[in-house]
Every structure is written in structure tokens, then in C-alpha cells.
Design an enzyme around this catalytic site. Structure first.
Site, PDB file in Angstrom:
ATOM      1  N   HIS B 386      -0.105  -0.256  -0.108  1.00 22.75           N
ATOM      2  CA  HIS B 386      -1.017  -0.221   1.073  1.00 22.75           C
ATOM      3  C   HIS B 386      -0.069  -0.549   2.076  1.00 22.75           C
ATOM      4  CE1 HIS B 386      -4.899   0.407  -0.976  1.00 22.75           C
ATOM      5  NE2 HIS B 386      -5.146   0.629   0.253  1.00 22.75           N
ATOM      6  N   GLU B 387       0.855  -1.607   1.723  1.00 23.46           N
ATOM      7  CA  GLU B 387       2.087  -1.941   2.877  1.00 23.46           C
ATOM      8  C   GLU B 387       2.468  -1.065   3.450  1.00 23.46           C
ATOM      9  OE1 GLU B 387       1.502  -5.269   4.136  1.00 23.46           O
ATOM     10  OE2 GLU B 387       3.033  -4.599   5.538  1.00 23.46           O
TER      11      GLU B 387
END
Lengths: 468, 468
Positions: B386-387
Site C-alpha cells: 500500500h505504501e
């Protein structure tokens, strides 16, 4: 037993459909979205509250309100004067009852004959006499009770500036007017049945009245009970409960108090600024802005209306009924599910609905009116009462309340077919039309128009000045 | 038969309760209030749209967007380069499959014996040889696919300014990364089963794979199918449909197009001004104002998120599956009813959930990890992804997306007991916690933080200047 191969599991082993597809055999539950709606409503309105607080600060102020000394004195005077007319009506009925008793005795003596069971057949002459007596009584009642309404209205319109005190006095006068009308009409029929008994089954009086036959019901105690009972319809006898649950009364009164505080805060902090901010838009007839104001007003007016409904019909009337040991607590049924506008008007305010049905609609049907014509009569009468209740205390008889009531007739006609539609869709459409017409458009638009008329005539009722 | 007395009907003939009272035996339906909620939500948001339009005018502008020439060229180049790594992985597997075939033949020749059914028992030496070969293959795969992700990330972070183009390239690289990982792991296990067949029932491969046994699945056609199939999990064989319904595809693609236009308008007209207006509040850490902004943002971000979910998981993936004749369309189940945060993560995004379960969670359990530890590994891995997906295209690796994912673990642990609670209340509470935590707080807060970081670094992405 441990599996050797963990990366080979057949995740996709058989054909399946997405649950929102039309291909899907069962449609999924959407209960989660209902929860989401509640959360979004709460969050959205919390946000508007923060916005409101940042814009206006605290607008609630007890000392700022402009209660004139004269308003309070006149309001208190009216509070004691209005019920007196109910007791004048009692005196009229007492005289009529005594006359009826005397006439029955005289008739029996003169005839000397009585049909089995003590009933007595009246001559045409006697019937005519009854009718002419009734006309006299009706005139006295009419003058008495209309004088009450007229005096109250004149005082409120010309001498009571504050709309809240005026509205309370006016509501009181209208309630007494309706109660007296019911008292007079009911006793007229009871007296007729007493003087001219009929053996036809459909003319029989309700069984519950047997406990207190005419003229035994014409007593001060019986009238006092009707005066305080939570109904507009006079009956010699009501279903009663056996004891007063004081804890119940205290709880209901606490609800009334809490809800009134809530309504006051909501009006002062949220409704008033919206109303004030819409004045210039009303004046310039800026339609999109009026629509935007109407939508903003609709939510808060809806919340206030729901709180008011609950406070009056659930909490206050239940508390009053408990104290009066009044048994029939059906002051409303589930009007929020109304599949049409007609069902709403039949269910949200049972006391008024019962009055209208018993003393306006049903007698007109009895005289051969069609049900449509009788409905028109009910809504026109109701429109006049609404205009009196709203227009006189606000000193602006602009006819909006009257038109609002009469406009229900086409709406009722339009939505009536939806009641009978098969399936749930017709009922949902009807329910949405009802909510939009009444709570989202009708109420806020009427409030906006009366507020505009008030401000045009007097300026603000509050000493505070608020800058938008 | 006409009734004689119409004013005497006993309206109150028996004791009744108000339907909202506790005394009432059956509680009424509240379906009408559900309709009212929908209406109030629609009206409230229509009003906010009018307000927005009056404040900002039309903010949607196609030419205003700052798409640099360099962004477009690099984005297009990445679009063609990324899948090449999938084909490098194919070459690796092809070599490994040929080696396996040769090794099996050599083993059979040397042994001269085969167990019934053609299966063959491997020696310890051979097992060790398999393991060392696998380590070589795993390194080549790992370097190949991570190089793909690394190159894409470097190009996006340093050379692609526009976050939308960057995000698309990054999502593409991550999908190829996951697909290659699944391809490599699955073929490792298939190869092992091919070289060292076991008679234990629990080691048997899924029946559906029998159609195409290893190494017959290592073909360019098979890989190309997996490349385009709407799944992240490699299987030699998938359940298939028999024909493509082109009308279905056109409808789904029309939905994708319509929803994307809707999301674009909603972002430009509604979300962007709110984000912009919150910049100074973020800078001054004015908490009540940040909360108010968060609430205002939450509704619009929720709507955009729901539209995006439907566009991707229902419309796009179904269209793709139809074109690929892919049979298993269960890309999500009814996550909106999730009674806990854990159920939500298991149901809203099935392709990623299935990948994580098959290639991360289950193998770790197989190695003796506890289910809690394996869950932590899944969410940490997911947090990193996600990052990468959010931080790199926005050029701000601030760790909010990572923390957001890892923070799901305590939430899952907290709400897990609610799943199992008796009655409906636990489920409703869990569902509300899920909605609030994820869609009302998590999403808008993350959007706000990345937007703030972006603006702090670059100023606005649009050439328009908007005054609040």
C-alpha cells in the site's frame, strides 16, 4: 496431518457469480448500508453543528426574549376565561336535560300508554318540537363557543405580540371550541334517543354508554372529566384504567420537558439563522437560493417536528391519559409507514381525525353527501382551523396554512391508488411522496412564508442581532 | 340501512396503547423512517451541491490539467516494459521444466524401477538437488520481478510528476509482481509433485489440474491467459465459461466509463475544494476544524470509494472475466454487512485476499507459525504494498498507508468477538465500527495527509486557482 503443497490449492475451482450481478441467484442483504446511512446522517449533521457553532457561536439566550408584560397578563387571563365557556355549555345542556325529563314525564302522563320496555312512540308534533328546541340550543351553544374563539382571536391578534403565547391561547380556544361542539352534538343525539326510543337495532346506543344513560351524564363531574380527558370526542363513558402509575407519568413528563428543551435549542441555534439568512433571498425571489434554504431548513424543521410530535402525542397525551385513568391511548398509529397522503392524515393525529370523522364527515354522509364532498368539507374546515392557529398569533392571515391543508386533497387523490397497488413498490413510492410533500416541502415552506411575513411586519422578535 | 344517530358513535370503546409505548405488545414497523433517511440523505447532499456550485462555480476543466509530455511518454514506456518481466519468468520456468523432465527421465533410467502408476521415489540426494535448484530459480525470479518493481518505482518517483499516471504504472508493476510470485511458487510445488510423487491423499493435486498436468502447463498460451485473467493466483487450469456475451461486456464497460466520469467530477468539484480548504487548518493543527473537514470529506470520499469499488470489482473485472471466459466471478462477497473488520478484509478484495492466503498465510502456517503471527506478516506485507502504491506516485513516502494497514490488526482483534456474539446487536456494533474506522476516518484522513504532504512539496497540481 500437514499438507505438503500449500501453493497449489485450487482457489478458483468452480464457476461463481459476483453477488451484485443480475446473474446471481440470491441477492445479498443490504443491512450494512442501512447502518452506513445512519452513520452518514449522524456525521453529516454533527459536521453542520460544528459549522453552525463556528459561524454563530451560542445563540441560546434566556433573557434575550422579548416577553412583554401585557402579553403575559392577557395570556394568563385567557387561560382562565376560555374554559368558562365550556361550563356555560354545561348550563345549557342541564336546562335541556331537565326540559327533556319534564317532557318525557308529561308525554307519559298524557298518553298513559307505554310500549313494552318503557319505550314511547313520539308524535310528529313532538318531533317538530324537539327540532325547534334543538335549533334554540344549537344557537346558544354556537354563540357561546364562537364568542370564546372570537374574543381569544381578537385579543391575540391585536394585543398579544409574542407568537408563542398567542399560539398557546389560540390552541386552547380551538380545543375548547371542538370539545363544546362534540358535547353539544352528542347530547343532542342522546336526548333524541332518550325522548324517542327506537327498537331498530342500528339505532341502538353503544353498549359502553349503558353505565351512565342520558340524562345522568349531564353532571359537572362528567363534564370536568371530558374537559381534561385527552380526546376531542365526548362520550358519557370512556374505557378507564384502574390505577395511576405515577412513575409512568414522571417519565413521560420528563420526556416532554427534555424534548421541549431540545426543540427550543434546535430552533434558536439552527432554525432561526437559516430563516434569517433566507429573508433577502425571499425578498429578491432568487429561486435556486430559496430552494437551497428550503432544503437546509427541511432537515432541522423535520427534526423539530418529529420531536414535537413525540413530545405531544406520545409523552404528553400518555401522561395526561395516565393521570385521568383514560384507557384508550391510541393517539396515533404508525403514520411514518403511510403508503399515501390520505393514510397519513387518518393516522398521525387521531383525536382530531376522530372528531372530524364523527362530527363532520359521518353526519354529512348521513345527509347524502358523497364521500369526496364530505372530505372536501373536512379539509376546508381543518384549513380554517389551521389558519386561525397559525395566522392569528403571527398577526398575518396570509392563507398559507389554509391553502396547505386544502392542497392535501389533490395529493390524497393522487396517492390513493398507490395504497392498493400490489407489491411493495407502490407503497414505497407513496411513502416517499408523503415524506417529501409534507415534511420536506410543506412544513419548511410554510414556516419560511410566515416568518417572512412576520419579519416584514415587525422585524426580529429577539433583541439579539445576528450577522450571517 | 342508514344510521339515525351519527354523533354518538363510541370512538373510545376499549383500552388501547400507543404503538411507541413500552406497554405495546407488538412494536411497529419503521420502514417509513428508512425511506425518510434515504430522502434526507439525497436532499442534504443536493443542498450541499447547490452550495458548492454557488461558492465555486464549475471546477471541472479538461484542459487545465497539467499532464507533462514526459509523464505520458514514460507512462506508456512502462506500460509495455512491465509485462516483459512476466515473460522472463516464463523463460525461467521453461528451463526449469525441461530440466525436471530430463531429471525424471535420467532418474528412471538409472533406477530402472518405478512404483505402480509410474510414480517414483526420490532419494535424499535428489531432494537436496531439487532444493538447491529451487533456490537458484527463486533468486532469478526474485531479481527479475523485483527489478521490475524497482525500475517502475524509481521512474515514477523521480520522473513522473502526475500522481494518476504514476499510480497506474505502480499498480501495474505490483500486479505483475504478485502474478509472477504466484506463477513461480505454484510451479515450484507442481514441479516437486511431478518429480517426487506421493501416494498420501492429502498431497494430491486438485482434480481440476488433471486436465493439464505439469509440465504441459508451461506454455506461452497458458501464461498469456494468466497474464490477462482477473486473478492474482496462478492455476494451470481455471473454471471457464463456454462463450463470451458481448452485450454483457459492453454494459459493464459502459458502467466503468460512467463511474469513472462520475468519480472524476466528484473529485474535481467536491473533494478538491474540501482538501484545499483544509490545508491551513492542517498547517495550524486546529483540531475542531480538522475534524469538521474530515467529516465533510468523509461523505464525498465514501461516495467516490463506493463508485470506485463498483467500477473495478463489479464492472471492470466482470467485463474482463467475460472476455477471458473466466468462470469464477466471485471478486468480492457482501463486505458491506461485515460484522467485524476482519470479515471486511477477507471479503472486499478477493483476488488479493486469495493471493495472501495461498502464498503468504497458508505457507507460514505450514512452517509452524501461529495464525496471529501469520496475520501480522500478511498485513505488514500488505502495508508495504500500500505504501508503494500511494507513497511513490505522490512522491511522499510518509508511511501513513503502511501504518493504516498495520493498524487494522488491533481493530481486527478488537472486533473479532463481535462476529461470534449472539443476536443481531453485536453484528450491528461491529458493522458500525467497521464503517466508521475504514470509510469515515481511515480513508479521508489518509487522503488529507497525502494531499497535505503533496501540497507542501509541490503546490497545486491544477493550473486553476480557487479562492475559498
Amino acid at each position: 496431518m500437514k499438507k505438503k503443497y500449500r501453493h497449489v490449492a485450487a482457489v478458483h475451482s468452480k464457476p461463481r457469480t459476483s453477488c451484485l450481478s443480475h446473474d446471481s441467484e440470491v441477492s445479498p442483504s443490504f443491512l450494512g448500508f442501512r447502518n452506513l446511512m445512519v452513520i452518514v446522517l449522524v456525521v453529516g449533521n454533527l459536521r453542520l453543528m460544528i459549522e453552525n457553532f463556528k459561524k454563530y457561536g451560542v445563540l441560546i439566550c434566556i433573557r434575550c426574549h422579548d416577553y412583554r408584560r401585557q402579553d403575559l397578563i392577557l395570556g394568563a387571563a385567557l387561560y382562565f376565561i376560555i374554559p368558562c365557556h365550556l361550563f356555560l355549555a354545561y348550563v345549557v345542556e342541564l336546562v335541556a336535560a331537565q326540559q327533556a325529563r319534564a317532557s318525557l314525564r308529561a308525554g307519559k302522563k298524557r298518553d298513559g300508554t307505554a310500549t313494552p320496555g318503557g319505550s314511547y312512540i313520539a308524535s310528529d308534533e313532538e318531533r317538530q318540537k324537539f327540532q325547534s328546541t334543538w335549533i334554540t340550543i344549537a344557537w346558544i351553544h354556537g354563540i357561546n363557543v364562537s364568542l370564546c374563539l372570537l374574543i381569544t382571536s381578537m385579543v391575540v391578534y391585536f394585543f398579544i405580540h409574542h407568537p408563542l403565547i398567542g399560539t398557546l391561547a389560540e390552541v386552547h380556544a380551538v380545543i375548547v371550541w371542538l370539545k363544546t361542539a362534540s358535547y353539544a352534538f352528542t347530547n343532542r343525539d342522546l336526548r333524541h334517543a332518550y325522548l324517542h326510543p327506537s327498537s331498530r337495532e342500528e339505532d341502538a346506543l353503544p353498549e359502553i354508554y349503558n353505565e351512565c344513560p342520558y340524562p345522568n351524564n349531564i353532571t359537572l363531574g362528567n363534564l370536568t372529566y371530558f374537559w381534561w380527558a385527552p380526546t376531542l370526542v365526548y362520550q358519557p363513558v370512556y374505557p378507564r384504567t384502574t390505577r395511576i402509575r405515577w412513575v409512568f407519568v414522571v417519565k413521560r413528563m420528563a420526556e416532554v420537558f427534555g424534548l421541549n428543551a431540545f426543540m427550543w435549542i434546535a430552533s434558536a441555534q439552527y432554525a432561526a439563522p437559516v430563516l434569517r439568512n433566507s429573508l433577502d433571498k425571499m425578498a429578491s425571489l432568487d429561486l435556486p437560493s430559496i430552494l437551497e434554504r428550503l432544503m437546509k431548513l427541511s432537515t432541522i424543521s423535520l427534526v423539530i417536528w418529529l420531536a414535537g410530535f413525540f413530545a405531544l402525542f406520545q409523552s404528553f397525551l400518555n401522561a395526561l391519559a395516565e393521570v385521568m385513568k383514560f384507557g384508550d391511548r391510541e393517539f396515533y398509529t404508525d403514520w411514518w409507514n403511510s403508503p399515501s397522503v390520505g393514510v397519513y392524515w387518518r393516522t398521525w393525529n387521531k383525536p382530531v381525525y376522530q372528531f372530524m370523522k364523527r362530527h363532520v364527515f359521518s353526519p354529512l354522509i348521513g345527509r347524502g353527501w358523497s364521500s369526496g364532498a364530505a372530505s372536501i368539507a373536512v379539509f376546508v374546515f381543518s384549513g380554517v382551523l389551521h389558519e386561525i392557529l397559525v395566522g392569528i398569533p403571527t398577526h398575518n392571515i396570509i392563507g398559507v396554512a389554509f391553502i396547505g391543508m386544502v392542497a392535501q386533497l389533490p395529493l390524497i387523490a393522487m396517492t390513493a391508488p398507490l395504497e392498493k397497488m400490489d407489491g411493495i413498490n407502490g407503497r414505497i413510492i407513496g411513502n416517499c411522496i408523503f415524506w417529501i410533500s409534507f415534511t420536506l416541502i410543506g412544513q419548511p415552506l410554510a414556516a419560511l412564508l410566515y416568518f417572512f411575513a412576520w419579519q416584514a411586519k415587525y422585524g426580529t422578535v429577539s433583541k439579539q442581532t445576528v450577522t450571517a
